[in-house]
Design an enzyme around this catalytic site. Structure first.
Site, PDB file in Angstrom:
ATOM      1  N   GLY A 251      46.559  41.046  39.598  1.00 19.33           N
ATOM      2  CA  GLY A 251      45.113  40.914  39.767  1.00 19.33           C
ATOM      3  C   GLY A 251      44.288  42.152  39.529  1.00 19.33           C
ATOM      4  O   GLY A 251      43.054  42.054  39.513  1.00 19.33           O
ATOM      5  N   ARG A 291      47.046  41.272  33.386  1.00 18.19           N
ATOM      6  CA  ARG A 291      45.929  41.852  32.650  1.00 18.19           C
ATOM      7  C   ARG A 291      45.970  43.385  32.590  1.00 18.19           C
ATOM      8  O   ARG A 291      45.745  43.977  31.537  1.00 18.19           O
ATOM      9  CB  ARG A 291      44.626  41.417  33.325  1.00 18.19           C
ATOM     10  CG  ARG A 291      43.356  41.835  32.610  1.00 18.19           C
ATOM     11  CD  ARG A 291      42.114  41.567  33.493  1.00 18.19           C
ATOM     12  NE  ARG A 291      42.149  40.281  34.129  1.00 18.19           N
ATOM     13  CZ  ARG A 291      41.659  39.153  33.604  1.00 18.19           C
ATOM     14  NH1 ARG A 291      41.051  39.189  32.439  1.00 18.19           N
ATOM     15  NH2 ARG A 291      41.760  38.009  34.265  1.00 18.19           N
ATOM     16  N   ARG A 327      37.796  33.640  26.405  1.00 16.91           N
ATOM     17  CA  ARG A 327      37.254  34.107  27.687  1.00 16.91           C
ATOM     18  C   ARG A 327      35.732  34.027  27.791  1.00 16.91           C
ATOM     19  O   ARG A 327      35.209  33.660  28.846  1.00 16.91           O
ATOM     20  CB  ARG A 327      37.757  35.517  27.998  1.00 16.91           C
ATOM     21  CG  ARG A 327      39.287  35.577  28.146  1.00 16.91           C
ATOM     22  CD  ARG A 327      39.801  36.949  28.582  1.00 16.91           C
ATOM     23  NE  ARG A 327      39.315  37.324  29.877  1.00 16.91           N
ATOM     24  CZ  ARG A 327      38.289  38.144  30.111  1.00 16.91           C
ATOM     25  NH1 ARG A 327      37.656  38.727  29.098  1.00 16.91           N
ATOM     26  NH2 ARG A 327      37.900  38.399  31.331  1.00 16.91           N
ATOM     27  N   TYR A 331      34.655  31.824  30.890  1.00 17.07           N
ATOM     28  CA  TYR A 331      34.213  32.537  32.091  1.00 17.07           C
ATOM     29  C   TYR A 331      32.938  33.352  31.859  1.00 17.07           C
ATOM     30  O   TYR A 331      32.638  34.245  32.657  1.00 17.07           O
ATOM     31  CB  TYR A 331      35.264  33.552  32.567  1.00 17.07           C
ATOM     32  CG  TYR A 331      36.701  33.164  32.545  1.00 17.07           C
ATOM     33  CD1 TYR A 331      37.198  32.184  33.399  1.00 17.07           C
ATOM     34  CD2 TYR A 331      37.599  33.823  31.711  1.00 17.07           C
ATOM     35  CE1 TYR A 331      38.547  31.876  33.408  1.00 17.07           C
ATOM     36  CE2 TYR A 331      38.954  33.525  31.724  1.00 17.07           C
ATOM     37  CZ  TYR A 331      39.415  32.547  32.569  1.00 17.07           C
ATOM     38  OH  TYR A 331      40.747  32.255  32.577  1.00 17.07           O
ATOM     39  N   CYS A 357      32.602  24.397  15.969  1.00 14.95           N
ATOM     40  CA  CYS A 357      31.442  23.519  16.122  1.00 14.95           C
ATOM     41  C   CYS A 357      31.172  23.226  17.594  1.00 14.95           C
ATOM     42  O   CYS A 357      31.361  22.109  18.076  1.00 14.95           O
ATOM     43  CB  CYS A 357      31.691  22.230  15.348  1.00 14.95           C
ATOM     44  SG  CYS A 357      32.017  22.590  13.630  1.00 14.95           S
ATOM     45  N   GLU A 358      30.780  24.251  18.333  1.00 13.08           N
ATOM     46  CA  GLU A 358      30.420  24.157  19.751  1.00 13.08           C
ATOM     47  C   GLU A 358      29.404  25.264  20.000  1.00 13.08           C
ATOM     48  O   GLU A 358      29.613  26.395  19.562  1.00 13.08           O
ATOM     49  CB  GLU A 358      31.631  24.491  20.659  1.00 13.08           C
ATOM     50  CG  GLU A 358      32.797  23.564  20.587  1.00 13.08           C
ATOM     51  CD  GLU A 358      32.651  22.326  21.456  1.00 13.08           C
ATOM     52  OE1 GLU A 358      31.792  22.331  22.363  1.00 13.08           O
ATOM     53  OE2 GLU A 358      33.386  21.370  21.209  1.00 13.08           O
ATOM     54  N   TYR A 385      44.986  37.378  28.068  1.00 10.75           N
ATOM     55  CA  TYR A 385      44.287  36.092  28.171  1.00 10.75           C
ATOM     56  C   TYR A 385      43.452  35.799  26.930  1.00 10.75           C
ATOM     57  O   TYR A 385      42.377  35.206  27.018  1.00 10.75           O
ATOM     58  CB  TYR A 385      43.449  36.037  29.457  1.00 10.75           C
ATOM     59  CG  TYR A 385      44.297  36.239  30.699  1.00 10.75           C
ATOM     60  CD1 TYR A 385      45.220  35.266  31.074  1.00 10.75           C
ATOM     61  CD2 TYR A 385      44.220  37.405  31.452  1.00 10.75           C
ATOM     62  CE1 TYR A 385      46.033  35.450  32.181  1.00 10.75           C
ATOM     63  CE2 TYR A 385      45.026  37.595  32.559  1.00 10.75           C
ATOM     64  CZ  TYR A 385      45.930  36.614  32.930  1.00 10.75           C
ATOM     65  OH  TYR A 385      46.740  36.796  34.028  1.00 10.75           O
TER      66      TYR A 385
HETATM   67  C1  LIG Z   1      47.931  35.147  36.785  1.00  7.46           C
HETATM   68  C2  LIG Z   1      48.826  35.593  37.871  1.00  7.46           C
HETATM   69  C3  LIG Z   1      49.196  36.935  37.967  1.00  7.46           C
HETATM   70  C4  LIG Z   1      48.631  38.002  37.063  1.00  7.46           C
HETATM   71  O1  LIG Z   1      47.275  38.207  37.271  1.00  7.46           O
HETATM   72  P1  LIG Z   1      46.515  39.401  36.498  1.00  7.46           P
HETATM   73  O2  LIG Z   1      45.131  39.306  36.964  1.00  7.46           O
HETATM   74  O3  LIG Z   1      46.662  39.138  35.054  1.00  7.46           O
HETATM   75  O4  LIG Z   1      47.201  40.672  36.918  1.00  7.46           O
HETATM   76  C5  LIG Z   1      50.092  37.290  38.951  1.00  7.46           C
HETATM   77  N1  LIG Z   1      50.603  36.371  39.807  1.00  7.46           N
HETATM   78  C6  LIG Z   1      50.253  35.072  39.754  1.00  7.46           C
HETATM   79  C7  LIG Z   1      50.848  34.115  40.717  1.00  7.46           C
HETATM   80  C8  LIG Z   1      49.353  34.644  38.794  1.00  7.46           C
HETATM   81  O5  LIG Z   1      48.998  33.357  38.737  1.00  7.46           O
END
Ligand SMILES: *Cc1c(COP(=O)(O)O)cnc(C)c1O
Length: 428
Positions: A251, A291, A327, A331, A357-358, A385
């Site tokens: 994350g 990420r 993305r 988002y 075409c969107e 992603y």
């Molecule tokens: C997507 C995901 C990650 C990785 O998240 P990042 O934001 O890309 O680091 C890690 N663990 C789980 C369970 C996920 O679904």
């Protein structure tokens, strides 16, 4: 129209820089790659991936730790190979991803299997491969996994994903650790569910895990989540269920647009202090970064097809689209867009859009660009992603991919043809 201005230096991309007004990835000019391989073209820097990994490795120096690359961020074999060779495990979310790990030379014993909807067939496949841990997300899944394992004469190593109910202050679609989303089990139910898991004959409890969201740019949600998880480890172990590892998910954010996420090593210094203070210094630690390992290691090179002045907006129509770079449409995400060559051209403000075409097919809005038709540009922060979410919408073949290491550039994915896309189809 205003005078030309120099494009910003490439934010957060340590191995992607202008040399003599030409954008290069490590030692390779991107315009040469665009000419040789066509566009749209994803280009990744191996050094940038290893550099991002290095920050985590420094953070865990001297610890019993396992970094599992969350491969849904970018699951191309050549990218997986970089992380497999660097000793990483993998966080997978499907049986298909497990097949990719094996094809890339990864070690199944270092695989953890996340996701709310594992099928029986995927469970059996992962048990056969001997993966390290199933990160289970519900009681119903515990039952099914135990049954599948017993049917094979095996026991499944499990961790339960707990939902610490902290707000990662990120986009709602990538926030996963709050009450009211589909992931994990509630903090207050966790102890009871651990006791249930420990009672099932086909399971062996090995760990605890959480993952609170994605593109997190502040430290606080992590600190709060760690407190919640450590509290649970104490109560689960007090109930007689040993927890061998703590998996803290992924994350961590990257710099898309002047974002300033914490550095992985600095973040972990604070998290390790919490772990040690609770007396858990000897526990194995696992993380699942996606990420932050690949996002700013990649760019998508695209050609400007047309400039289309409009009454309210000017459009810069490029040959990459929402099927390549989903993305923004999904988002409202921001990707910086810069030219490959700095030249003296008049500047104007454009919406950068693709051929699909969107009306949702935009890549950047209100961007000041000095470009003409035929120029190449780079969409930045495109390592995570993007290709892994690419589709064939509008029967657009998925782009080619190149991995740069120093002065060498290797194609790691051929451009997809219409024939490739029609494979498996037949007329009625
Ligand atoms: C997507 C995901 C990650 C990785 O998240 P990042 O934001 O890309 O680091 C890690 N663990 C789980 C369970 C996920 O679904």
């Amino acid at each position: 129209m205003s005078p030309i201005s120099r494009p910003p230096s490439v934010p957060g991309h340590p191995f992607i820089a202008y040399q003599a007004d030409e954008l290069q990835v490590e030692g390779v000019p991107l315009s040469r790659l665009a000419q040789d391989h066509g566009t749209p073209l994803f280009v990744y820097s191996k050094a940038a991936m290893l550099d991002a990994l290095g920050a985590y490795q420094r953070g865990f120096a001297g610890r019993h730790a396992q970094i599992c690359y969350a491969m849904k961020a970018n699951s191309s074999l050549g990218v997986l190979q970089v992380f497999a060779q660097a000793g990483c495990g993998f966080d997978i979310v499907s049986g298909g991803e497990l097949e990719r790990v094996v094809a890339a030379g990864g070690d199944a014993a270092k695989v953890i299997f996340s996701g709310v909807g594992k099928t029986r067939a995927e469970m059996a496949q992962a048990l056969n491969a001997g993966i390290g841990c199933f990160n289970v997300e519900s009681e119903a899944e515990l039952d099914v996994l135990s049954t599948v394992a017993l049917g094979m004469g095996l026991t499944a190593p499990v961790s339960i994903r707990v939902n610490p109910n902290v707000d990662p202050k990120t986009h709602p679609y990538i926030s996963t650790g709050l009450k009211g989303n589909k992931f994990g089990v509630a903090h207050e139910d966790a102890l009871r569910i651990y006791q249930y898991a420990a009672s099932l004959k086909g399971l062996h409890v090995v760990g605890i895990d959480c993952h609170i969201g994605s593109q997190i740019t502040t430290t606080e949600p992590y600190l709060d989540a760690m407190d919640k998880v450590l509290e649970l480890v104490t109560s689960i172990e007090a109930a007689g269920i040993p927890i061998e590892h703590i998996d803290f998910g992924g994350g961590l954010g990257i710099d898309y647009n002047h974002d300033t996420p914490p550095q992985a090593d600095a973040l972990w210094q604070q998290l390790l202090a919490k772990i040690d203070a609770k007396g858990f210094a000897d526990k194995k630690l696992m993380i699942e970064p996606g990420r932050s390992l690949v996002g700013n290691a990649g760019v998508c090179v695209t050609e400007v097809l047309y400039l289309k002045p409009g009454e309210q907006k000017n459009f810069c129509i490029i040959d990459a689209a929402m099927n390549d770079l989903p993305r923004p449409a999904m988002y409202q995400a921001f990707h910086a867009i810069v030219p490959l060559s700095i030249t003296a051209k008049p500047q104007a403000i454009y919406d950068v859009v693709g051929p699909v075409c969107e009306s949702g097919d935009w890549i950047g809005r209100d961007r000041a660009l000095n470009v003409a038709a035929g120029d190449f540009m780079a969409v930045l922060s495109a390592g995570a992603y993007c290709m892994s979410m690419a589709s064939n919408y509008n029967t657009r073949g998925r782009a080619a991919e190149v991995l740069v290491a120093g002065d060498t550039a290797r194609v790691i994915r051929q451009r997809e043809t219409a024939q490739d896309q029609m494979r498996g189809e037949q007329l009625a």
